[in-house]
Design a protein around this motif. Structure first.
Motif, PDB file in Angstrom:
ATOM      1  N   TYR A 180       0.806  -1.220   0.000  1.00 26.89           N
ATOM      2  CA  TYR A 180       0.000   0.000   0.000  1.00 26.89           C
ATOM      3  C   TYR A 180       0.837   1.266   0.000  1.00 26.89           C
ATOM      4  CZ  TYR A 180      -3.719  -3.260   1.028  1.00 26.89           C
ATOM      5  OH  TYR A 180      -4.596  -4.313   0.940  1.00 26.89           O
ATOM      6  N   LYS A 181       1.973   1.253   0.690  1.00 29.80           N
ATOM      7  CA  LYS A 181       2.808   2.457   0.759  1.00 29.80           C
ATOM      8  C   LYS A 181       4.137   2.317   0.037  1.00 29.80           C
ATOM      9  CE  LYS A 181       4.781   3.495   4.731  1.00 29.80           C
ATOM     10  NZ  LYS A 181       6.228   3.167   4.576  1.00 29.80           N
ATOM     11  N   GLY A 182       4.432   1.102  -0.459  1.00 29.67           N
ATOM     12  CA  GLY A 182       5.674   0.873  -1.172  1.00 29.67           C
ATOM     13  C   GLY A 182       6.882   0.823  -0.254  1.00 29.67           C
ATOM     14  N   ASN A 183       8.016   0.411  -0.818  1.00 34.05           N
ATOM     15  CA  ASN A 183       9.271   0.387  -0.091  1.00 34.05           C
ATOM     16  C   ASN A 183      10.401   0.512  -1.108  1.00 34.05           C
ATOM     17  OD1 ASN A 183      11.765  -0.838   1.160  1.00 34.05           O
ATOM     18  ND2 ASN A 183      10.399  -0.939   2.926  1.00 34.05           N
ATOM     19  N   PRO A 184      11.271   1.505  -0.967  1.00 31.13           N
ATOM     20  CA  PRO A 184      12.272   1.773  -2.003  1.00 31.13           C
ATOM     21  C   PRO A 184      13.326   0.705  -2.175  1.00 31.13           C
ATOM     22  CG  PRO A 184      12.689   3.129  -0.056  1.00 31.13           C
ATOM     23  CD  PRO A 184      11.350   2.473   0.144  1.00 31.13           C
TER      24      PRO A 184
ATOM     25  N   TYR B  16       9.604  -7.594  -3.581  1.00 30.96           N
ATOM     26  CA  TYR B  16       8.768  -8.042  -2.467  1.00 30.96           C
ATOM     27  C   TYR B  16       7.461  -7.254  -2.428  1.00 30.96           C
ATOM     28  CZ  TYR B  16       7.277  -8.716   2.402  1.00 30.96           C
ATOM     29  OH  TYR B  16       6.550  -8.986   3.544  1.00 30.96           O
ATOM     30  N   SER B  17       7.546  -5.937  -2.539  1.00 28.23           N
ATOM     31  CA  SER B  17       6.337  -5.107  -2.518  1.00 28.23           C
ATOM     32  C   SER B  17       5.405  -5.467  -3.671  1.00 28.23           C
ATOM     33  CB  SER B  17       6.712  -3.625  -2.592  1.00 28.23           C
ATOM     34  OG  SER B  17       7.514  -3.248  -1.484  1.00 28.23           O
ATOM     35  N   ALA B  18       5.986  -5.758  -4.823  1.00 30.70           N
ATOM     36  CA  ALA B  18       5.172  -6.146  -5.979  1.00 30.70           C
ATOM     37  C   ALA B  18       4.438  -7.452  -5.713  1.00 30.70           C
ATOM     38  CB  ALA B  18       6.057  -6.279  -7.222  1.00 30.70           C
TER      39      ALA B  18
ATOM     40  N   GLY C 116       2.489  -4.435   9.370  1.00 28.55           N
ATOM     41  CA  GLY C 116       3.547  -3.454   9.239  1.00 28.55           C
ATOM     42  C   GLY C 116       4.841  -4.089   9.713  1.00 28.55           C
ATOM     43  N   PRO C 117       5.725  -3.335  10.378  1.00 34.77           N
ATOM     44  CA  PRO C 117       6.987  -3.910  10.862  1.00 34.77           C
ATOM     45  C   PRO C 117       6.752  -4.824  12.065  1.00 34.77           C
ATOM     46  CG  PRO C 117       6.788  -1.627  11.559  1.00 34.77           C
ATOM     47  CD  PRO C 117       5.637  -1.887  10.637  1.00 34.77           C
TER      48      PRO C 117
ATOM     49  N   GLY D 133      -0.101   1.988  13.374  1.00 31.14           N
ATOM     50  CA  GLY D 133      -0.692   3.298  13.180  1.00 31.14           C
ATOM     51  C   GLY D 133      -0.454   3.945  11.837  1.00 31.14           C
ATOM     52  N   ILE D 134       0.135   3.232  10.905  1.00 28.95           N
ATOM     53  CA  ILE D 134       0.358   3.775   9.566  1.00 28.95           C
ATOM     54  C   ILE D 134      -0.968   3.811   8.801  1.00 28.95           C
ATOM     55  CG2 ILE D 134       1.607   3.489   7.383  1.00 28.95           C
ATOM     56  CD1 ILE D 134       3.687   1.846   9.007  1.00 28.95           C
ATOM     57  N   VAL D 135      -1.394   4.975   8.344  1.00 32.35           N
ATOM     58  CA  VAL D 135      -2.646   5.104   7.612  1.00 32.35           C
ATOM     59  C   VAL D 135      -2.378   4.893   6.122  1.00 32.35           C
ATOM     60  CG1 VAL D 135      -4.573   6.622   7.036  1.00 32.35           C
ATOM     61  CG2 VAL D 135      -3.584   6.683   9.329  1.00 32.35           C
ATOM     62  N   VAL D 136      -3.028   3.892   5.539  1.00 32.67           N
ATOM     63  CA  VAL D 136      -2.764   3.562   4.138  1.00 32.67           C
ATOM     64  C   VAL D 136      -3.985   3.749   3.254  1.00 32.67           C
ATOM     65  CG1 VAL D 136      -0.886   1.970   4.653  1.00 32.67           C
ATOM     66  CG2 VAL D 136      -3.218   1.120   4.594  1.00 32.67           C
TER      67      VAL D 136
END
Length: 285
Positions: free
Chosen positions: A181-185, A190-192, A221-222, A280-283
């Motif tokens: 939802y928020k991606g990871n650089p 993995y995100s895909a 999340g983490p 608490g990350i809003v996606v």
């Protein structure tokens, strides 16, 4: 919970990671969880059940009365700890070792469970892997293929095999990720794969609605699992989870009840949805 802040710096060289080498150890069970026989008589199949989120799910399901089969790759010591925990609860269990990216193995897993219990009421597709790369050009074809094979293809293979033994009213729960939802650089492939898991969840839910088989997902999340020190360097591990509003990583035990909810009748009117347990990350997804 033990981790009130970020974990101390540490790294493991081997993948998958080993839980016995982590400090502090992840928490997979809590004394304040109140079971209510919500899965009594059910048979659950959990992938990646040797440690982390998978072990927490296995223990919570066992506390709710389920018989539990779990699959793991090669972490024998961690798998034995899961088996011991299930034995202590008094649950029947079955540990199966092998590579889920092989279609034939997925068929063998399902056959073993059918021979032992005659059905599968709950399928939890949880196993996965990740390999950070800062540059997309550094992601080799073999890494790309392996990540998709473990995180997506295995989910397809196992679901295809399990469905023939899943009665009406069964539940499928897939582990996606906040990265969908928020991606990871640095977790591009993995995100895909986790985006694919989310789309698979939604589509399969529609496909199986007439059979009264619900399909949902959890997007962690983490979370403090062996995947983290076996994936990232010491500096990254020491900051893990610190960028969430709760300023800490989650424990596997904090996710177990969500998987119980999605597996039992409490969520009888819920399908094609994703629960976000991420500090608490809003996606908005």
């Amino acid at each position: 919970m033990t981790l009130n802040t970020t974990p101390p710096a540490q790294q493991q060289e081997q993948r998958p990671g080993r839980e016995e080498q982590m400090s502090p150890k992840p928490e997979y069970d809590t004394q304040d969880y109140k079971a209510a026989s919500k899965l009594q008589g059910k048979v659950a199949l959990i992938t990646g059940g040797d440690s982390g989120i998978g072990r927490a799910v296995a223990v919570h399901y066992a506390r709710e009365g389920a018989q539990v089969a779990f699959v793991y790759l090669n972490e024998d010591e961690d798998a034995q700890i899961t088996t011991n925990a299930l034995d202590d609860i008094g649950a029947e269990s079955l540990a199966i070792k092998g590579d889920l990216s092989e279609p034939e193995f997925c068929q063998q897993v399902v056959q073993k469970i059918n021979e032992k219990w005659g059905k599968i009421d709950i399928l939890v597709n949880n196993a996965g892997e990740q390999h950070p790369q800062k540059d997309i050009t550094s992601i080799s074809p073999s890494q790309l293929q392996q990540t998709f094979a473990s995180n997506v293809f295995a989910m397809f293979y196992l679901t295809q095999s399990a469905l023939k033994y899943m009665p009406e009213g069964s539940a499928i729960i897939n582990t996606t990720s906040v990265t969908a939802y928020k991606g990871n650089p640095i977790l591009l492939d993995y995100s895909a794969t986790k985006g694919a898991v989310t789309a698979f969840t939604r589509s399969l839910a529609i496909n199986l609605a007439e059979q009264n088989i619900r399909v949902n997902a959890v997007a962690p999340g983490p979370i403090w699992t062996p995947l983290i020190p076996s994936t990232f360097d010491e500096e990254t591990v020491a900051e893990f989870g610190g960028d969430t509003p709760m300023q800490r990583p989650g424990q596997p035990a904090e996710l177990g009840p969500a998987y119980v909810y999605l597996a039992c009748n409490d969520s009888s009117y819920m399908t094609g949805q994703v629960l976000h347990l991420n500090g608490g990350i809003v996606v908005n997804g």
